[in-house]
Design a protein around this motif. Structure first.
Motif, PDB file in Angstrom:
ATOM      1  N   PRO A  15       0.896  -0.975  -0.200  1.00  0.00           N
ATOM      2  CA  PRO A  15       0.005   0.480  -0.549  1.00  0.00           C
ATOM      3  C   PRO A  15       1.059   1.411  -0.448  1.00  0.00           C
ATOM      4  O   PRO A  15       2.420   1.578   0.047  1.00  0.00           O
ATOM      5  CB  PRO A  15      -0.791  -0.318   1.599  1.00  0.00           C
ATOM      6  N   ARG A  17       1.055   4.087   1.682  1.00  0.00           N
ATOM      7  CA  ARG A  17       0.972   4.530   3.368  1.00  0.00           C
ATOM      8  C   ARG A  17       2.393   3.621   3.934  1.00  0.00           C
ATOM      9  O   ARG A  17       2.948   4.317   4.760  1.00  0.00           O
ATOM     10  CB  ARG A  17      -0.079   4.030   4.326  1.00  0.00           C
ATOM     11  N   ARG A  35      -7.561  11.158  -2.468  1.00  0.00           N
ATOM     12  CA  ARG A  35      -8.526  11.340  -2.296  1.00  0.00           C
ATOM     13  C   ARG A  35      -9.398   9.825  -0.753  1.00  0.00           C
ATOM     14  O   ARG A  35      -8.329   9.461  -0.373  1.00  0.00           O
ATOM     15  CB  ARG A  35      -9.524  10.326  -3.316  1.00  0.00           C
ATOM     16  N   PRO A  36     -10.407   9.674  -0.389  1.00  0.00           N
ATOM     17  CA  PRO A  36     -10.602   8.694   0.463  1.00  0.00           C
ATOM     18  C   PRO A  36     -10.014   7.618   0.392  1.00  0.00           C
ATOM     19  O   PRO A  36     -10.115   6.908  -1.013  1.00  0.00           O
ATOM     20  CB  PRO A  36     -12.180   8.573   1.112  1.00  0.00           C
ATOM     21  N   GLY A  37      -9.230   6.699   0.468  1.00  0.00           N
ATOM     22  CA  GLY A  37      -7.844   5.427   0.746  1.00  0.00           C
ATOM     23  C   GLY A  37      -7.644   5.403  -0.564  1.00  0.00           C
ATOM     24  O   GLY A  37      -7.037   4.542  -0.781  1.00  0.00           O
ATOM     25  N   ALA A  38      -6.930   6.409  -0.324  1.00  0.00           N
ATOM     26  CA  ALA A  38      -5.928   6.880  -1.446  1.00  0.00           C
ATOM     27  C   ALA A  38      -4.166   5.906  -0.475  1.00  0.00           C
ATOM     28  O   ALA A  38      -3.345   5.131  -1.743  1.00  0.00           O
ATOM     29  CB  ALA A  38      -5.334   8.109  -1.821  1.00  0.00           C
ATOM     30  N   ASP A  40      -3.914   3.459   0.570  1.00  0.00           N
ATOM     31  CA  ASP A  40      -4.549   2.853   0.410  1.00  0.00           C
ATOM     32  C   ASP A  40      -3.795   1.734  -0.731  1.00  0.00           C
ATOM     33  O   ASP A  40      -4.422   0.264  -1.234  1.00  0.00           O
ATOM     34  CB  ASP A  40      -5.808   1.480   1.227  1.00  0.00           C
ATOM     35  N   LEU A  41      -4.014   2.639  -1.813  1.00  0.00           N
ATOM     36  CA  LEU A  41      -3.394   1.714  -3.331  1.00  0.00           C
ATOM     37  C   LEU A  41      -2.693   1.239  -2.726  1.00  0.00           C
ATOM     38  O   LEU A  41      -1.491   1.691  -2.406  1.00  0.00           O
ATOM     39  CB  LEU A  41      -3.787   3.393  -4.756  1.00  0.00           C
ATOM     40  N   GLU A  61      -0.111   0.960 -11.987  1.00  0.00           N
ATOM     41  CA  GLU A  61       0.391   1.019 -10.393  1.00  0.00           C
ATOM     42  C   GLU A  61       2.052   1.098  -9.517  1.00  0.00           C
ATOM     43  O   GLU A  61       2.136   1.088  -8.493  1.00  0.00           O
ATOM     44  CB  GLU A  61      -0.147  -0.531  -9.788  1.00  0.00           C
ATOM     45  N   THR A  91      -0.601   4.897  -9.782  1.00  0.00           N
ATOM     46  CA  THR A  91      -0.507   5.269  -8.074  1.00  0.00           C
ATOM     47  C   THR A  91      -0.805   6.391  -7.755  1.00  0.00           C
ATOM     48  O   THR A  91      -1.370   6.962  -6.344  1.00  0.00           O
ATOM     49  CB  THR A  91      -0.246   4.022  -6.893  1.00  0.00           C
ATOM     50  N   GLN A 251     -13.765  -8.520   1.185  1.00  0.00           N
ATOM     51  CA  GLN A 251     -12.457  -7.846   0.950  1.00  0.00           C
ATOM     52  C   GLN A 251     -12.314  -8.171  -0.439  1.00  0.00           C
ATOM     53  O   GLN A 251     -12.922  -9.244  -0.815  1.00  0.00           O
ATOM     54  CB  GLN A 251     -11.371  -7.569   1.575  1.00  0.00           C
ATOM     55  N   ARG A 252     -11.159  -7.568  -1.065  1.00  0.00           N
ATOM     56  CA  ARG A 252     -11.391  -7.624  -2.286  1.00  0.00           C
ATOM     57  C   ARG A 252     -10.349  -9.473  -2.584  1.00  0.00           C
ATOM     58  O   ARG A 252      -9.715  -9.378  -1.664  1.00  0.00           O
ATOM     59  CB  ARG A 252     -10.295  -6.985  -3.811  1.00  0.00           C
TER      60      ARG A 252
END
Length: 481
Positions: A15, A17, A35-38, A40-41, A61, A91, A251-252
């Motif tokens: 990720p 982060r 953006r929200p969740g960025a 965690d990309l 990515e 990403t 979750q995926r």
């Protein structure tokens, strides 16, 4: 056998982060671009490019790093640049502040990244791009090792669970993913299920029908209306039959999750066969080449060293449960004796103490197990003849039955059998690697006597004693005479 270094899978990611949170890099995320969740990309790699349009050279990515060497001045052109990066699937963009080229982050770039939702990181002048690339590579390697450990642990746990039947495999999968699991029949009913939302909604039922219409090992994924992600695939060895393994969770499914599901599908297919109540025996037979296991070998055994162990009972001996515990493996089959696949060298003495006269092959890679298993009959014959456990690789006597060795020795040494002085001299001379003086000293005779006796022995045996192959055969015969 040399061990191979950890291999990083091509779809391993970390990720964002994990990179942003590395204090040694001191990266500063621009908040209005997140953006929200960025954070965690997924980041697949770090790459440096100063091209105005790097998109065609990217895979997606990436954490793309630039010092803005060719960054345009006009807002419109900067937005075109950022839009191209977004469309290429990167990403995040890391911008290196590099005076005098750029004293600070350009406002045009900040606005463009915020508009198109592309995470932007400011790289301080004290952080080389190489340090970021190295940090990403280290994080990816560590993630790959964690994934491999997780797969190995799941493989071991699920294989053990399979000894108790399909229901235990399903429970093990539901616990490890976590989520719900179902082994689904052709009519949509569940042969085995753990917390599965039955009956399935029409959208999932239609997907499973399409999956059954295909051929070979395959899988399908979908996201249900309630946000549940579903992964389904046929079970082996019924890859063209009706039963499907269906797994759902919130979750995926990442690559590691898919690998765990694949292991479960292989084990469920084997455990679900009629008459395959003893799964360990089924797997052992498969892995030793007595059935077609080409499609499951890679799933069930990771690379590493394995041995084939076999034993015959001497009177009363404990059964398959005890053997699994002592050998540390569920891969055990029993008939008149037992055969097992183990990853650590067994204690043959302990097996003997409990009534099993056992033998073990040399350590080999999974693909060599069928070849190693061919040594078992000879090893067992040797063990029965001597009454002792045998480990392959402990000399010729580990695989040559004693009566065969003695017969060979008698035939080979017959021409000098009535000449003990020649036998003793030849044995000493070979033991001292053909050294005349050391052989003479060992026998307490003159070195010329040694030469004379060896010449006689060579003539009577019709052997060229300068040939190392001949010396080897004679030593084998003398040691078993």
């Amino acid at each position: 056998m040399a061990k191979t270094p950890p291999r990083m899978e091509p779809d391993v990611t970390v990720p964002l982060r994990a990179v942003v949170g590395d204090p040694a890099l001191a990266l500063e995320p621009v908040r209005e671009t997140l953006r929200p969740g960025a954070l965690d990309l997924a980041v697949r790699w770090a790459h440096v490019s100063e091209l105005r349009e790097p998109g065609p050279y990217l895979l997606g990515e990436e954490l793309l790093l630039t010092a803005g060497v060719n960054l345009p001045d006009e807002q419109r052109e900067v937005e075109r640049y950022v839009r191209g990066l977004r469309d290429a699937g990167i990403t995040a963009l890391g911008f290196g502040v590099t005076p005098p080229l750029h004293e600070e982050l350009p406002r045009t770039l900040r606005r463009a990244c915020a508009r198109y939702g592309l995470p932007l990181l400011v790289v301080p002048v004290t952080t080389p791009f190489l340090a970021i690339s190295r940090a990403v590579a280290v994080a990816l390697a560590e993630a790959s090792q964690r994934d491999q450990r997780r797969i190995a642990e799941a493989r071991e746990a699920l294989t053990r669970a399979a000894s108790a039947g399909p229901a235990e495999v399903a429970r093990g999968l539901a616990h490890r993913l976590p989520g719900w699991v179902a082994l689904v029949n052709a009519d949509g009913t569940a042969a085995v299920e753990v917390r599965a939302p039955l009956p399935f909604p029409p959208e999932l039922t239609a997907l499973l029908a399409r999956l059954r219409d295909g051929t070979g090992i395959r899988s399908a994924t979908t996201e249900l209306a309630d946000g549940t992600f579903v992964l389904a695939q046929p079970v082996y060895p019924q890859a063209t039959a009706s039963r499907l393994l269906v797994v759902g969770r919130r979750q995926r499914f990442e690559a590691t999750d898919r690998a765990v599901v694949g292991i479960g599908a292989a084990l469920l297919g084997l455990a679900d066969q009629p008459g395959a109540a003893a799964l360990g025996g089924t797997l052992t037979a498969l892995l030793l080449g007595r059935a077609d296991a080409a499609e499951v070998l890679g799933e069930l055994l990771p690379s590493g060293e394995y041995r084939v162990v076999a034993g015959v009972p001497e009177g009363s001996a404990p059964g398959i449960g005890w053997l699994r515990d002592r050998l540390g493996t569920p891969l055990v089959e029993t008939s008149e004796g037992f055969t097992a696949i183990v990853s650590t060298a067994p204690d043959l003495g302990e097996l003997r103490a409990h009534g099993w006269l056992a033998v073990t092959t040399r350590p080999v890679e999974p693909g060599e197990l069928p070849v190693a298993a061919r040594e078992i009959p000879a090893l067992l014959q040797r063990a029965r003849s001597t009454g002792k456990p045998v480990t392959a690789g402990e000399g010729f006597d580990a695989i040559v039955p004693p009566e065969v060795a003695r017969s060979y020795a008698v035939r080979t040494l017959a021409p000098i059998a009535d000449r003990p002085e020649l036998l003793d001299t030849l044995r000493a001379w070979l033991a001292h690697h053909g050294g005349w003086d050391r052989t003479a000293a060992a026998l307490g005779v003159h070195r010329n006597s040694v030469r004379h006796r060896i010449g006689q022995a060579g003539r009577l045996l019709g052997a060229d004693l300068s040939d190392p192959d001949v010396r080897m055969r004679l030593w084998f015969a003398l040691s078993r005479a």
